[in-house]
Design a protein around this motif. Structure first.
Motif, short mmCIF file in Angstrom:
data_model
loop_
_atom_site.label_atom_id
_atom_site.label_comp_id
_atom_site.label_asym_id
_atom_site.label_seq_id
_atom_site.Cartn_x
_atom_site.Cartn_y
_atom_site.Cartn_z
N ALA A 3 51.48 81.70 -24.29
CA ALA A 3 52.94 81.70 -24.28
C ALA A 3 53.48 80.40 -23.67
O ALA A 3 54.49 79.85 -24.13
CB ALA A 3 53.45 82.91 -23.50
N LYS A 4 52.80 79.91 -22.66
CA LYS A 4 53.24 78.69 -21.97
C LYS A 4 52.92 77.44 -22.78
O LYS A 4 53.68 76.45 -22.75
CB LYS A 4 52.54 78.63 -20.61
N TYR A 5 51.79 77.47 -23.51
CA TYR A 5 51.36 76.31 -24.30
C TYR A 5 51.21 76.76 -25.76
O TYR A 5 50.10 77.01 -26.24
CB TYR A 5 50.05 75.75 -23.75
N PRO A 6 52.31 76.87 -26.47
CA PRO A 6 52.28 77.46 -27.81
C PRO A 6 51.49 76.66 -28.83
O PRO A 6 51.12 77.18 -29.88
CB PRO A 6 53.76 77.54 -28.20
N GLY A 7 51.21 75.38 -28.54
CA GLY A 7 50.43 74.58 -29.47
C GLY A 7 48.95 74.59 -29.21
O GLY A 7 48.17 73.99 -29.97
N LEU A 8 48.51 75.30 -28.17
CA LEU A 8 47.10 75.27 -27.76
C LEU A 8 46.25 76.19 -28.63
O LEU A 8 46.64 77.32 -28.93
CB LEU A 8 46.96 75.70 -26.30
N LYS A 9 45.08 75.70 -29.02
CA LYS A 9 44.08 76.50 -29.72
C LYS A 9 42.82 76.55 -28.86
O LYS A 9 42.47 75.56 -28.20
CB LYS A 9 43.73 75.91 -31.08
N VAL A 10 42.12 77.68 -28.88
CA VAL A 10 40.90 77.87 -28.10
C VAL A 10 39.79 78.37 -29.03
O VAL A 10 40.00 79.33 -29.78
CB VAL A 10 41.11 78.85 -26.94
N VAL A 11 38.63 77.73 -28.95
CA VAL A 11 37.45 78.14 -29.72
C VAL A 11 36.46 78.79 -28.76
O VAL A 11 36.11 78.20 -27.73
CB VAL A 11 36.79 76.93 -30.42
N LEU A 12 36.01 79.99 -29.09
CA LEU A 12 35.02 80.71 -28.30
C LEU A 12 33.68 80.57 -29.02
O LEU A 12 33.43 81.23 -30.03
CB LEU A 12 35.41 82.17 -28.15
N ALA A 13 32.83 79.67 -28.52
CA ALA A 13 31.59 79.33 -29.21
C ALA A 13 30.42 80.15 -28.68
O ALA A 13 30.30 80.36 -27.47
CB ALA A 13 31.29 77.84 -29.05
N GLU A 14 29.59 80.60 -29.59
CA GLU A 14 28.28 81.19 -29.25
C GLU A 14 28.39 82.43 -28.38
O GLU A 14 27.54 82.69 -27.53
CB GLU A 14 27.40 80.12 -28.57
N GLY A 15 29.43 83.23 -28.61
CA GLY A 15 29.59 84.45 -27.84
C GLY A 15 29.61 85.70 -28.68
O GLY A 15 29.89 86.79 -28.16
#
Length: 353
Positions: free
Chosen positions: A234-246
Motif C-alpha cells: 500500500a505504501k509502495y504501490p509500484g513495488l514488485k516482490v519475487v519469492l524464489a525457491e520457496g
C-alpha cells in the motif's frame, strides 16, 4: 516435449571461485578482514547427502560450479535457448545473517562490483541481481541508488534469513529505493537458522537437511504476511516482490486464511484498502523451482488455477544446484499460452526486458 520458444531463467547461481576474489573491491579494514577470516557468512550446518551442486557443473578449468561465465553460457544458456539468465549469486546471499552490518554491507558492494566486472557484459543474456545487506536498510538503499541504474541490473536480492518479518518499517528504506529505481525485490532462501537469523521453523531447529529444506516455505509465509499486513504494497504501490525457491503449494491456504481473518480484524491494518489476496496478485511473483510434484498431476493443475499461476509464476532452473529443473521437463500439462507466459513473458514484462 520440445523447448518453449523462449526461456528466461529467473534463478541462476553464479559463484565466486574463492571469497578472495572480492579483496580488490574492498576498502580497508574489510579487505584485510576478508583475507584473514573469510566472509564468515556461512550457510547452515544441515548436511545434504545429494550435495549442493550438480556434479557436471564444475567448469573444465576447475573451480566452483557456476564460477565460469563461459561454461555457464555453454552448459545452461545455449542448450536451453535462454533469452536471459538472472544471476542471483550464491553464498553471498548469506550475508543477511552476518552480525556485523558494516562488514555485510561492504561485502555486498564488493560482490556487486565484481559481478559487473566479471559477468555482466560478457554475454547479453546475463542480467544481475543487486545484493544488499538488509541489516542496514539505509546502506542498502544507498547501494540500490548507486548501481540501480546499471542497464544489466534488473532486481535487488535479499536472503530470507532474518531477525524479523521483511514487512516491518525498519526495512522500508530498501523498498523506497527499489521503487525509486524501478527494481523488483527478490527473496531467496539459504541462510535460515544460521548466524543471527531466527530458527528456520516455527518449532525451532530441525535435525536433518530433509526437514530444513522441506520447511523453507514457512519462512516465505511469514515474510509475505509481514509485507502485506505491514502495508508495504500500500505504501509502495509500484513495488514488485519475487519469492524464489520457496514452492507454491502454501499460497492458496495463506491467501484464504488471511482474507477470512481480515474481514473481522481489518481495524488492525487500516492502511489496507483491498482484500489481502489482491495485493499478492498485483505485487508478487513466485519461481517454479522447486515445483511441487503430487502423485496425481491434476492436483497440481488445481493448485495452478487457485493461484492464477500462469500470471504470477516465473520459470527458474536453480542452476547449478542439485535439484535443477530443465525447461523441457516441467509444466508439460499446461497450455502452450500458459507455458509461454511462465517461461518467458511474465519475466520479460516484470524486468522490462
Amino acid at each position: 516435449m520440445s523447448l518453449p520458444t523462449k526461456v528466461i531463467d529467473c534463478d541462476v547461481h553464479n559463484a565466486l571461485t574463492s571469497p578472495l576474489e572480492l579483496v580488490p573491491y574492498l576498502p580497508e579494514p574489510f579487505a584485510t578482514r576478508l583475507r584473514e577470516t573469510g566472509m564468515m557468512a556461512v550457510p547452515n550446518g544441515w548436511y545434504s547427502p545429494a550435495g549442493p551442486y550438480r556434479k557436471d557443473a564444475i567448469p573444465p578449468s576447475g573451480g566452483a560450479p557456476g564460477s565460469d561465465p563461459d561454461f555457464v553460457y555453454e552448459h545452461l544458456v545455449k542448450p536451453y535457448n535462454m533469452a536471459y539468465a538472472m544471476l542471483l549469486g550464491d553464498r553471498i546471499m548469506n550475508i543477511c545473517n552476518h552480525p556485523d552490518a558494516d562488514y555485510a554491507s561492504a561485502l555486498a558492494s564488493a560482490y556487486n562490483n565484481w559481478m559487473i566486472d566479471k559477468w555482466l557484459g560478457t554475454y547479453k543474456e546475463f542480467k544481475g541481481a543487486l545484493v544488499v545487506a538488509p541489516q542496514d536498510p539505509h546502506a542498502a538503499a544507498r547501494e540500490i541508488d548507486r548501481l540501480g541504474g546499471h542497464p544489466d541490473i534488473v532486481q535487488v536480492m535479499m536472503g530470507t534469513g532474518a531477525r524479523m518479518g521483511y514487512g516491518q518499517r525498519f526495512y522500508h528504506p530498501i523498498y523506497e529505493a527499489a521503487q525509486r529505481q524501478g527494481l523488483p525485490i527478490i527473496l531467496h532462501p539459504g541462510a535460515e537458522g544460521s548466524g543471527v537469523s531466527n530458527a528456520p521453523t516455527a518449532a525451532g531447529y530441525p535435525s536433518s537437511y530433509l526437514e530444513w529444506h522441506t520447511s523453507l516455505s514457512q519462512n516465505y509465509m511469514a515474510h509475505l504476511l509481514s509485507l502485506i499486513c505491514e502495508g508495504v504494497f500500500a505504501k509502495y504501490p509500484g513495488l514488485k516482490v519475487v519469492l524464489a525457491e520457496g514452492g507454491i503449494g502454501w499460497l492458496p491456504h495463506l491467501m484464504w486464511r488471511l482474507d477470512k481473518n481480515y474481514k473481522a480484524l481489518r481495524a488492525q491494518v487500516p492502511w489496507l484498502t483491498r482484500m489481502p489476496s489482491e495485493y499478492v496478485r498485483d505485487h508478487c511473483f513466485l519461481t517454479t523451482q522447486p515445483i511441487e510434484e503430487p502423485a496425481d498431476a491434476k492436483h497440481l493443475a488445481y493448485m495452478f488455477e487457485m493461484i492464477d499461476a500462469e500470471n504470477i509464476l516465473l520459470f527458474s532452473s536453480d542452476y547449478p544446484h542439485w535439484d535443477f529443473d530443465a525447461p523441457p521437463q516441467i509444466l508439460r500439462k499446461l497450455s502452450e499460452e500458459a507455458r509461454e507466459k511462465i517461461f518467458y513473458r511474465n519475466a520479460k514484462v516484470l524486468y522490462q526486458l
